[in-house]
Design a protein around this motif. Structure first.
Motif, PDB file in Angstrom:
ATOM      1  N   LEU A  28      79.988   1.126  37.777  1.00 28.71           N
ATOM      2  CA  LEU A  28      80.430   2.727  37.800  1.00 28.71           C
ATOM      3  C   LEU A  28      80.989   2.299  39.104  1.00 28.71           C
ATOM      4  O   LEU A  28      80.627   1.902  40.448  1.00 28.71           O
ATOM      5  CB  LEU A  28      79.315   3.250  38.643  1.00 28.71           C
ATOM      6  CG  LEU A  28      79.490   5.045  38.676  1.00 28.71           C
ATOM      7  CD1 LEU A  28      78.211   5.672  38.081  1.00 28.71           C
ATOM      8  CD2 LEU A  28      80.087   5.146  39.755  1.00 28.71           C
ATOM      9  N   THR A  29      82.737   3.133  38.694  1.00 28.98           N
ATOM     10  CA  THR A  29      83.689   3.344  39.595  1.00 28.98           C
ATOM     11  C   THR A  29      84.148   4.033  39.790  1.00 28.98           C
ATOM     12  O   THR A  29      84.447   5.232  38.915  1.00 28.98           O
ATOM     13  CB  THR A  29      84.438   1.631  39.347  1.00 28.98           C
ATOM     14  OG1 THR A  29      85.228   1.635  40.553  1.00 28.98           O
ATOM     15  CG2 THR A  29      85.269   1.797  38.230  1.00 28.98           C
ATOM     16  N   GLY A  30      85.530   3.947  40.549  1.00 36.05           N
ATOM     17  CA  GLY A  30      86.440   5.161  40.614  1.00 36.05           C
ATOM     18  C   GLY A  30      87.834   4.886  42.180  1.00 36.05           C
ATOM     19  O   GLY A  30      87.395   4.069  42.502  1.00 36.05           O
ATOM     20  N   ILE A  31      87.738   6.366  42.205  1.00 41.38           N
ATOM     21  CA  ILE A  31      88.764   6.558  43.060  1.00 41.38           C
ATOM     22  C   ILE A  31      89.220   7.847  43.875  1.00 41.38           C
ATOM     23  O   ILE A  31      88.270   8.824  43.217  1.00 41.38           O
ATOM     24  CB  ILE A  31      90.321   5.577  42.521  1.00 41.38           C
ATOM     25  CG1 ILE A  31      90.846   6.526  41.183  1.00 41.38           C
ATOM     26  CG2 ILE A  31      90.230   4.270  41.877  1.00 41.38           C
ATOM     27  CD1 ILE A  31      90.433   8.053  41.100  1.00 41.38           C
ATOM     28  N   THR A  32      89.784   8.349  44.964  1.00 33.36           N
ATOM     29  CA  THR A  32      90.380   9.401  45.456  1.00 33.36           C
ATOM     30  C   THR A  32      91.733   9.851  44.970  1.00 33.36           C
ATOM     31  O   THR A  32      92.215   8.879  44.668  1.00 33.36           O
ATOM     32  CB  THR A  32      90.249   9.409  46.735  1.00 33.36           C
ATOM     33  OG1 THR A  32      91.005   7.842  47.455  1.00 33.36           O
ATOM     34  CG2 THR A  32      89.004   8.979  47.565  1.00 33.36           C
ATOM     35  N   LYS A  33      91.929  11.603  44.786  1.00 30.84           N
ATOM     36  CA  LYS A  33      92.802  11.401  44.020  1.00 30.84           C
ATOM     37  C   LYS A  33      94.094  11.169  44.521  1.00 30.84           C
ATOM     38  O   LYS A  33      95.370  10.476  44.394  1.00 30.84           O
ATOM     39  CB  LYS A  33      92.853  13.169  44.750  1.00 30.84           C
ATOM     40  CG  LYS A  33      94.238  13.756  44.119  1.00 30.84           C
ATOM     41  CD  LYS A  33      94.176  15.398  43.595  1.00 30.84           C
ATOM     42  CE  LYS A  33      95.578  16.503  43.008  1.00 30.84           C
ATOM     43  NZ  LYS A  33      94.727  17.199  43.008  1.00 30.84           N
ATOM     44  N   HIS A  34      94.318  10.380  46.347  1.00 33.80           N
ATOM     45  CA  HIS A  34      95.956  10.269  46.987  1.00 33.80           C
ATOM     46  C   HIS A  34      95.580   9.441  47.609  1.00 33.80           C
ATOM     47  O   HIS A  34      95.484   9.207  48.781  1.00 33.80           O
ATOM     48  CB  HIS A  34      96.112  11.614  47.471  1.00 33.80           C
ATOM     49  CG  HIS A  34      96.542  12.928  46.479  1.00 33.80           C
ATOM     50  ND1 HIS A  34      95.965  13.776  47.144  1.00 33.80           N
ATOM     51  CD2 HIS A  34      97.565  13.281  46.091  1.00 33.80           C
ATOM     52  CE1 HIS A  34      96.150  15.340  46.740  1.00 33.80           C
ATOM     53  NE2 HIS A  34      97.139  14.630  45.625  1.00 33.80           N
ATOM     54  N   GLU A  35      94.973   7.922  46.858  1.00 31.13           N
ATOM     55  CA  GLU A  35      94.540   7.202  47.574  1.00 31.13           C
ATOM     56  C   GLU A  35      95.630   6.522  48.684  1.00 31.13           C
ATOM     57  O   GLU A  35      96.461   6.044  49.477  1.00 31.13           O
ATOM     58  CB  GLU A  35      94.398   5.966  46.751  1.00 31.13           C
ATOM     59  CG  GLU A  35      92.702   6.009  45.781  1.00 31.13           C
ATOM     60  CD  GLU A  35      91.589   5.331  46.748  1.00 31.13           C
ATOM     61  OE1 GLU A  35      92.274   5.127  47.676  1.00 31.13           O
ATOM     62  OE2 GLU A  35      90.679   5.508  45.800  1.00 31.13           O
ATOM     63  N   GLY A  36      97.365   6.534  47.999  1.00 27.16           N
ATOM     64  CA  GLY A  36      98.196   6.371  48.703  1.00 27.16           C
ATOM     65  C   GLY A  36      98.945   6.921  49.907  1.00 27.16           C
ATOM     66  O   GLY A  36     100.576   6.689  50.052  1.00 27.16           O
ATOM     67  N   THR A  37      97.884   8.400  50.193  1.00 21.15           N
ATOM     68  CA  THR A  37      99.238   8.792  50.871  1.00 21.15           C
ATOM     69  C   THR A  37      98.814   7.846  52.568  1.00 21.15           C
ATOM     70  O   THR A  37      99.680   7.946  53.259  1.00 21.15           O
ATOM     71  CB  THR A  37      97.875  10.142  51.359  1.00 21.15           C
ATOM     72  OG1 THR A  37      96.975   9.641  51.433  1.00 21.15           O
ATOM     73  CG2 THR A  37      98.197  10.938  50.042  1.00 21.15           C
ATOM     74  N   PHE A  38      97.935   7.402  52.957  1.00 14.98           N
ATOM     75  CA  PHE A  38      97.970   7.276  54.227  1.00 14.98           C
ATOM     76  C   PHE A  38      98.454   5.788  54.316  1.00 14.98           C
ATOM     77  O   PHE A  38      99.481   5.476  55.896  1.00 14.98           O
ATOM     78  CB  PHE A  38      96.253   6.454  55.076  1.00 14.98           C
ATOM     79  CG  PHE A  38      95.692   5.956  55.805  1.00 14.98           C
ATOM     80  CD1 PHE A  38      96.802   6.823  56.908  1.00 14.98           C
ATOM     81  CD2 PHE A  38      95.344   5.032  55.905  1.00 14.98           C
ATOM     82  CE1 PHE A  38      96.110   5.757  57.948  1.00 14.98           C
ATOM     83  CE2 PHE A  38      95.757   4.379  57.653  1.00 14.98           C
ATOM     84  CZ  PHE A  38      95.813   5.306  58.465  1.00 14.98           C
ATOM     85  N   PRO A  39      98.847   4.469  53.728  1.00 11.88           N
ATOM     86  CA  PRO A  39      99.803   4.129  53.842  1.00 11.88           C
ATOM     87  C   PRO A  39     101.152   4.011  53.940  1.00 11.88           C
ATOM     88  O   PRO A  39     101.660   3.228  54.548  1.00 11.88           O
ATOM     89  CB  PRO A  39      99.509   3.604  52.273  1.00 11.88           C
ATOM     90  CG  PRO A  39      97.427   3.166  52.054  1.00 11.88           C
ATOM     91  CD  PRO A  39      98.095   4.725  51.928  1.00 11.88           C
ATOM     92  N   LEU A  40     101.720   4.891  53.050  1.00 10.94           N
ATOM     93  CA  LEU A  40     102.822   5.673  53.158  1.00 10.94           C
ATOM     94  C   LEU A  40     102.637   6.509  54.379  1.00 10.94           C
ATOM     95  O   LEU A  40     103.988   6.457  55.155  1.00 10.94           O
ATOM     96  CB  LEU A  40     102.919   6.573  51.596  1.00 10.94           C
ATOM     97  CG  LEU A  40     104.369   6.709  52.279  1.00 10.94           C
ATOM     98  CD1 LEU A  40     105.590   6.179  52.050  1.00 10.94           C
ATOM     99  CD2 LEU A  40     104.324   8.638  50.650  1.00 10.94           C
TER     100      LEU A  40
END
Length: 656
Positions: free
Chosen positions: A386-398
């Motif tokens: 079972l795996t998953g992600i959050t909606k805006h994974e890319g915001t903090f790096p940017l």
């Protein structure tokens, strides 16, 4: 084409290393009605984690001593669970291996020897030596660290056990959850048990060696790499041999983790070393296939770090270099590592090199082949996943890149750079060789509106999607697909898209780690839809750990209110669960790769709601800047040069 500066490689990679923080903006306390719980039970002010009532009630209960055959006895402590307010018996800082010092530094851990008397396990143990990436460029700490009373030490191979029953006949399922922190920071106590242990399960939080102490790899028997992964394997062996004395069932162990801990989980899921130790895996926002999770060429980084530590260069005898590294003070090794990463950026290298899992040619080998080859092998036996992600994974790096590179370098106004070079910088970060620009061109088509190239504000949502897809979303989907392709019916994928109290006023949105406070209470008072999401997510996890199915049919006590049956992932439908309120079953996960651009996230469009198809939970203020805890950044090159010079002088003296 203009040669991309190596500084963004450091900055975007560094962003992945510094856990995201979120300010708290909570509504007034309200009673909420969730199926199976009365409004009184869910009164958030009464049931806030760590309240005085809980402390008084916990003091009235005593944790029984636990006797571990062949090891010794432990005394513990008691807290209360979040909703049911039942006792949680916790045994903290329990050693599972001997201190990895001297000749044991860098190599596989040795099981803990017996002790005499009753060991006090009522307070946390030492934490492993930390490499705090937040200090490298003056970034503020992004999450609470360990208590000031806890000591950083190499003698840190301990774990915390939390159980609702100290009864060897209870046979409860077990979740071993690995903390994140970019393989550089973190400790067992980050994962509060009070939410999950409303359910009948045992939670184990192990520590593992971090940074170069955990992952340096010279491809020799003395420094073979992946010591941190082997620490978790040893912790799993300890669980197999001892968890029944805490009420756990050693045959029902699920390995989980978040971020770097998810990468550890995913890698060990593929390892033959865990075949008889783990029944299932639950990695959250991390994957063995992520570019940041697996170093394919670790020797060069290890050699450079060795040289920075003044333990000799390639021309000197390898055995002498190894012995020097084993005798080096731990703080000096870490300082040498920091010096290495600051210098390495000048050559365009990722700062994970030298401090993350890697290909091995010596020692106890964790993986016999590259992760993608193991997954593609016909001999691979898939277990529930079972795996998953959050909606805006890319915001903090940017955001980090904006503050510390794009802004000071004035690249946000450089249309030529943005149009022609930015995508190549991102591909260089992930180690993708694209000399003919095939991948770059396809990525621009997939993630960007080509008519806006050169306009940073208009490109921003596309960059958020691109970084999130490359670093987290696509690797998670790919493993779920391959697990399903191998005939495993329990392959589940989720997208955490709930935009609640901690995220609705954050410029980072539903960012990396936004799901974790709902699972592991951190003192936040949940109300309304937030509380419903928290209770739902905990129930789904408990069901998977218990039944290997997050929504089992016709099982008493396993029903998840207002939640559809979570369909397993398969390549012909790409079904997944969207975690909003109420949760929704969805098809074609690929749509999650471009949510920021589709929702017009940076303009405060549909991102202001839990999901583009669900009821809004609040308004959004996307353009406000997060507090950085200090003055505006100065030119990064000057600051980094000063740090490199200071570290070099310190290492060549006796001050480190």
């Amino acid at each position: 084409m203009r040669t991309p500066s190596s500084l963004p490689l450091l900055l975007l990679a560094l962003a992945a290393l510094v856990p995201a923080g979120r300010g708290r903006t909570l509504q007034d306390p309200v009673d909420v009605d969730v199926d199976g719980h009365s409004p009184t039970q869910l009164d958030a002010t009464r049931y806030e984690v760590g309240d005085e009532e809980a402390a008084a009630a916990a003091e009235a209960v005593t944790a029984p001593d636990v006797s571990l055959p062949g090891l010794g006895s432990l005394s513990g402590t008691v807290t209360l669970s979040d909703q049911k307010r039942r006792p949680i018996y916790s045994y903290l800082g329990v050693p599972f291996a001997e201190p990895p010092v001297g000749d044991l530094r860098f190599v596989a851990p040795v099981p803990k020897k017996p002790w005499t008397g009753v060991r006090d396990a009522s307070t946390p143990g030492n934490i492993c030596m930390q490499v705090d990436a937040s200090s490298l460029l003056g970034l503020r700490a992004r999450r609470p660290r360990a208590s000031a009373a806890q000591t950083q030490s190499e003698d840190c191979l301990v774990l915390d056990v939390h159980t609702p029953q100290v009864n060897s006949s209870a046979k409860l399922p077990v979740l071993v959850f690995v903390h994140g922190g970019s393989f550089l920071t973190g400790w067992a106590g980050e994962k509060n048990p009070q939410g999950l242990l409303d359910h009948d399960m045992v939670l184990v939080s192990p520590q593992y060696r971090l940074g170069p102490l955990g992952f340096l790899n010279l491809q020799t028997e003395g420094v073979p790499g992946n010591a941190g992964l082997l620490d978790i394997v040893e912790a799993l062996r300890w669980v197999r041999d001892n968890i029944e004395h805490f009420g756990g069932d050693p045959s029902r162990v699920t390995l989980g983790g978040h971020s770097a801990g998810a990468a550890v989980t995913s890698l060990l899921y593929l390892s033959p070393l865990t075949k008889d130790l783990v029944q299932a895996a639950m990695p959250m926002s991390g994957s063995a296939l992520a570019f940041w999770a697996w170093d394919r060429k670790p020797e060069q980084a290890a050699s450079d770090i060795t040289q920075a530590a003044l333990c000799g260069g390639p021309g000197q005898a390898l055995d002498a270099r190894v012995q020097c590294l084993k005798k080096l003070p731990a703080k000096r090794l870490i300082s040498s590592y920091i010096l290495f990463i600051l210098k390495a950026m000048q050559g365009g290298h990722l700062i994970m090199s030298g401090s993350c899992p890697s290909v091995q040619q010596a020692g106890v080998v964790v993986l016999p082949d590259l992760p993608e080859n193991v997954l593609s092998s016909p001999d691979f036996t898939a277990r529930p996943y079972l795996t998953g992600i959050t909606k805006h994974e890319g915001t903090f790096p940017l955001e980090v890149a904006e503050q510390y590179y794009f802004g000071p370098s004035k690249l946000t106004n450089n249309a030529t750079y943005l149009r022609n070079d930015l995508i190549h910088v991102v591909l260089q970060i992930i180690g993708l060789d694209d000399p003919a620009s095939y991948v770059a061109d396809a990525s621009l088509q997939a993630f960007m509106d080509l008519s806006t190239l050169g306009d940073f504000a208009a490109m921003r949502d596309g960059v958020i999607d691109l970084v999130g897809a490359f670093g987290f979303k696509s690797p998670a989907r790919r493993i779920a697909q391959l697990v399903s392709d191998h005939g495993q019916p329990s392959s589940y994928l989720y997208a955490f898209n709930h935009n609640g109290a901690l995220t609705q006023n954050s410029p980072q949105g539903v960012s990396h780690g936004a799901d974790q406070p709902y699972i592991f209470p951190d003192g936040t008072t949940w109300q309304g839809a937030d509380l419903r999401v928290a209770l739902t997510l905990r129930q789904l996890i408990a069901n998977f750990v218990t039944y290997l199915n997050p929504t089992p049919a016709d099982v008493e006590g396993a029903a998840v209110a207002n939640t559809p049956t979570w369909a397993p992932y398969a390549r012909d439908s790409e079904r997944y669960l969207e975690l909003v309120w109420p949760p929704a079953g969805r098809q074609w996960f690929g749509g999650q790769l471009t949510v920021a651009r589709r929702d017009q996230f940076s303009e405060g469009g549909a991102a202001a709601s839990s999901t583009g198809t669900s009821t809004s939970t609040g308004t959004s203020s996307r353009n406000q800047k997060a507090d950085t805890g200090g003055a505006a950044a100065s030119a990064p090159s000057a600051a980094l040069a000063a740090v490199v010079l200071a570290l070099t002088l310190a290492l060549r003296g006796n001050g480190v």
